[in-house]
Design a protein around this motif. Structure first.
Motif, PDB file in Angstrom:
ATOM      1  N   GLN A  14     -13.810  -4.757  -7.719  1.00  0.00           N
ATOM      2  CA  GLN A  14     -14.933  -5.450  -7.089  1.00  0.00           C
ATOM      3  C   GLN A  14     -14.419  -6.200  -5.871  1.00  0.00           C
ATOM      4  O   GLN A  14     -13.393  -6.882  -5.939  1.00  0.00           O
ATOM      5  N   ARG A  15     -15.115  -6.079  -4.749  1.00  0.00           N
ATOM      6  CA  ARG A  15     -14.716  -6.756  -3.516  1.00  0.00           C
ATOM      7  C   ARG A  15     -14.647  -8.260  -3.746  1.00  0.00           C
ATOM      8  O   ARG A  15     -15.419  -8.812  -4.520  1.00  0.00           O
ATOM      9  N   LEU A  16     -13.714  -8.915  -3.057  1.00  0.00           N
ATOM     10  CA  LEU A  16     -13.590 -10.363  -3.179  1.00  0.00           C
ATOM     11  C   LEU A  16     -14.749 -11.063  -2.485  1.00  0.00           C
ATOM     12  O   LEU A  16     -15.208 -10.631  -1.432  1.00  0.00           O
ATOM     13  N   VAL A  17     -15.197 -12.130  -3.087  1.00  0.00           N
ATOM     14  CA  VAL A  17     -16.136 -13.056  -2.474  1.00  0.00           C
ATOM     15  C   VAL A  17     -15.390 -14.379  -2.424  1.00  0.00           C
ATOM     16  O   VAL A  17     -14.861 -14.847  -3.444  1.00  0.00           O
ATOM     17  N   VAL A  18     -15.320 -14.968  -1.230  1.00  0.00           N
ATOM     18  CA  VAL A  18     -14.573 -16.208  -1.060  1.00  0.00           C
ATOM     19  C   VAL A  18     -15.488 -17.322  -0.582  1.00  0.00           C
ATOM     20  O   VAL A  18     -16.564 -17.073  -0.047  1.00  0.00           O
ATOM     21  N   LEU A  19     -15.042 -18.538  -0.797  1.00  0.00           N
ATOM     22  CA  LEU A  19     -15.686 -19.696  -0.207  1.00  0.00           C
ATOM     23  C   LEU A  19     -14.883 -20.027   1.041  1.00  0.00           C
ATOM     24  O   LEU A  19     -13.647 -20.114   0.984  1.00  0.00           O
ATOM     25  N   ALA A  20     -15.571 -20.165   2.157  1.00  0.00           N
ATOM     26  CA  ALA A  20     -14.891 -20.401   3.427  1.00  0.00           C
ATOM     27  C   ALA A  20     -15.611 -21.470   4.222  1.00  0.00           C
ATOM     28  O   ALA A  20     -16.797 -21.725   4.027  1.00  0.00           O
ATOM     29  N   LEU A  21     -14.864 -22.081   5.115  1.00  0.00           N
ATOM     30  CA  LEU A  21     -15.413 -23.074   6.028  1.00  0.00           C
ATOM     31  C   LEU A  21     -15.600 -22.398   7.378  1.00  0.00           C
ATOM     32  O   LEU A  21     -14.631 -21.929   7.981  1.00  0.00           O
ATOM     33  N   THR A  22     -16.849 -22.310   7.843  1.00  0.00           N
ATOM     34  CA  THR A  22     -17.139 -21.635   9.107  1.00  0.00           C
ATOM     35  C   THR A  22     -16.709 -22.502  10.286  1.00  0.00           C
ATOM     36  O   THR A  22     -16.389 -23.690  10.125  1.00  0.00           O
ATOM     37  N   GLN A  23     -16.734 -21.922  11.473  1.00  0.00           N
ATOM     38  CA  GLN A  23     -16.396 -22.652  12.692  1.00  0.00           C
ATOM     39  C   GLN A  23     -17.346 -23.820  12.931  1.00  0.00           C
ATOM     40  O   GLN A  23     -17.000 -24.790  13.585  1.00  0.00           O
ATOM     41  N   GLU A  24     -18.555 -23.731  12.370  1.00  0.00           N
ATOM     42  CA  GLU A  24     -19.558 -24.798  12.506  1.00  0.00           C
ATOM     43  C   GLU A  24     -19.364 -25.902  11.473  1.00  0.00           C
ATOM     44  O   GLU A  24     -20.132 -26.860  11.435  1.00  0.00           O
ATOM     45  N   GLY A  25     -18.370 -25.745  10.576  1.00  0.00           N
ATOM     46  CA  GLY A  25     -18.103 -26.761   9.561  1.00  0.00           C
ATOM     47  C   GLY A  25     -18.936 -26.639   8.307  1.00  0.00           C
ATOM     48  O   GLY A  25     -19.044 -27.584   7.540  1.00  0.00           O
ATOM     49  N   VAL A  26     -19.509 -25.460   8.070  1.00  0.00           N
ATOM     50  CA  VAL A  26     -20.358 -25.229   6.903  1.00  0.00           C
ATOM     51  C   VAL A  26     -19.589 -24.394   5.883  1.00  0.00           C
ATOM     52  O   VAL A  26     -18.975 -23.383   6.232  1.00  0.00           O
ATOM     53  N   GLU A  27     -19.606 -24.811   4.607  1.00  0.00           N
ATOM     54  CA  GLU A  27     -19.019 -24.000   3.545  1.00  0.00           C
ATOM     55  C   GLU A  27     -19.982 -22.868   3.216  1.00  0.00           C
ATOM     56  O   GLU A  27     -21.182 -23.091   3.049  1.00  0.00           O
ATOM     57  N   LYS A  28     -19.429 -21.639   3.121  1.00  0.00           N
ATOM     58  CA  LYS A  28     -20.278 -20.467   2.908  1.00  0.00           C
ATOM     59  C   LYS A  28     -19.533 -19.433   2.071  1.00  0.00           C
ATOM     60  O   LYS A  28     -18.336 -19.244   2.241  1.00  0.00           O
ATOM     61  N   GLU A  29     -20.269 -18.762   1.183  1.00  0.00           N
ATOM     62  CA  GLU A  29     -19.715 -17.632   0.445  1.00  0.00           C
ATOM     63  C   GLU A  29     -19.768 -16.416   1.350  1.00  0.00           C
ATOM     64  O   GLU A  29     -20.782 -16.164   2.010  1.00  0.00           O
ATOM     65  N   MET A  30     -18.648 -15.653   1.390  1.00  0.00           N
ATOM     66  CA  MET A  30     -18.607 -14.461   2.243  1.00  0.00           C
ATOM     67  C   MET A  30     -17.527 -13.518   1.754  1.00  0.00           C
ATOM     68  O   MET A  30     -16.670 -13.892   0.962  1.00  0.00           O
ATOM     69  N   GLY A  31     -17.595 -12.298   2.246  1.00  0.00           N
ATOM     70  CA  GLY A  31     -16.567 -11.317   1.961  1.00  0.00           C
ATOM     71  C   GLY A  31     -15.393 -11.493   2.920  1.00  0.00           C
ATOM     72  O   GLY A  31     -15.467 -12.233   3.909  1.00  0.00           O
ATOM     73  N   ILE A  32     -14.307 -10.782   2.647  1.00  0.00           N
ATOM     74  CA  ILE A  32     -13.103 -10.876   3.473  1.00  0.00           C
ATOM     75  C   ILE A  32     -13.374 -10.422   4.900  1.00  0.00           C
ATOM     76  O   ILE A  32     -12.899 -11.046   5.861  1.00  0.00           O
ATOM     77  N   ASP A  33     -14.134  -9.357   5.068  1.00  0.00           N
ATOM     78  CA  ASP A  33     -14.431  -8.865   6.418  1.00  0.00           C
ATOM     79  C   ASP A  33     -15.144  -9.933   7.246  1.00  0.00           C
ATOM     80  O   ASP A  33     -14.792 -10.166   8.402  1.00  0.00           O
ATOM     81  N   GLU A  34     -16.126 -10.597   6.645  1.00  0.00           N
ATOM     82  CA  GLU A  34     -16.853 -11.643   7.360  1.00  0.00           C
ATOM     83  C   GLU A  34     -15.942 -12.839   7.639  1.00  0.00           C
ATOM     84  O   GLU A  34     -16.009 -13.454   8.715  1.00  0.00           O
ATOM     85  N   LEU A  35     -15.088 -13.184   6.688  1.00  0.00           N
ATOM     86  CA  LEU A  35     -14.142 -14.277   6.868  1.00  0.00           C
ATOM     87  C   LEU A  35     -13.304 -14.050   8.127  1.00  0.00           C
ATOM     88  O   LEU A  35     -13.162 -14.933   8.969  1.00  0.00           O
ATOM     89  N   ILE A  36     -12.787 -12.847   8.266  1.00  0.00           N
ATOM     90  CA  ILE A  36     -11.932 -12.508   9.403  1.00  0.00           C
ATOM     91  C   ILE A  36     -12.744 -12.443  10.691  1.00  0.00           C
ATOM     92  O   ILE A  36     -12.344 -12.992  11.717  1.00  0.00           O
ATOM     93  N   GLU A  37     -13.894 -11.780  10.643  1.00  0.00           N
ATOM     94  CA  GLU A  37     -14.734 -11.626  11.841  1.00  0.00           C
ATOM     95  C   GLU A  37     -15.194 -12.964  12.409  1.00  0.00           C
ATOM     96  O   GLU A  37     -15.284 -13.128  13.623  1.00  0.00           O
ATOM     97  N   THR A  38     -15.483 -13.921  11.529  1.00  0.00           N
ATOM     98  CA  THR A  38     -15.997 -15.211  11.982  1.00  0.00           C
ATOM     99  C   THR A  38     -14.893 -16.242  12.194  1.00  0.00           C
ATOM    100  O   THR A  38     -15.174 -17.380  12.563  1.00  0.00           O
ATOM    101  N   ASN A  39     -13.646 -15.817  11.920  1.00  0.00           N
ATOM    102  CA  ASN A  39     -12.490 -16.707  12.072  1.00  0.00           C
ATOM    103  C   ASN A  39     -12.685 -17.989  11.262  1.00  0.00           C
ATOM    104  O   ASN A  39     -12.372 -19.092  11.712  1.00  0.00           O
ATOM    105  N   SER A  40     -13.223 -17.815  10.048  1.00  0.00           N
ATOM    106  CA  SER A  40     -13.467 -18.953   9.171  1.00  0.00           C
ATOM    107  C   SER A  40     -12.193 -19.335   8.437  1.00  0.00           C
ATOM    108  O   SER A  40     -11.218 -18.583   8.407  1.00  0.00           O
TER     109      SER A  40
END
Length: 68
Positions: A14-40
């Protein structure tokens, strides 16, 4: 055939789902691809077990790390 398909789906990674802090300072659940793309900023893994995602996460978090 349906039972075999169900068994395969249960053991498939199953693909990983992570909790990440976005560039805007918001905690968000996302996949690894989105984490990398958004530089979170990675916080923690919430679910999943796909080792290829773990490799991608390590390369993102520790670029000098050697994965063999």
């Amino acid at each position: 055939m349906k039972e075999l398909e169900k068994k395969v789906n249960r053991i498939r990674p199953q693909r990983l789902v992570v909790l990440a802090l976005t560039q805007e300072g918001v905690e968000k659940e996302m996949g690894i691809d989105e984490l990398i793309e958004t530089n979170s900023e990675f916080i923690r893994v919430l679910q999943g077990n796909d080792l290829s995602d773990v490799d991608a996460l390590l390369r993102y978090e520790v670029p000098d790390c050697v994965i063999e």
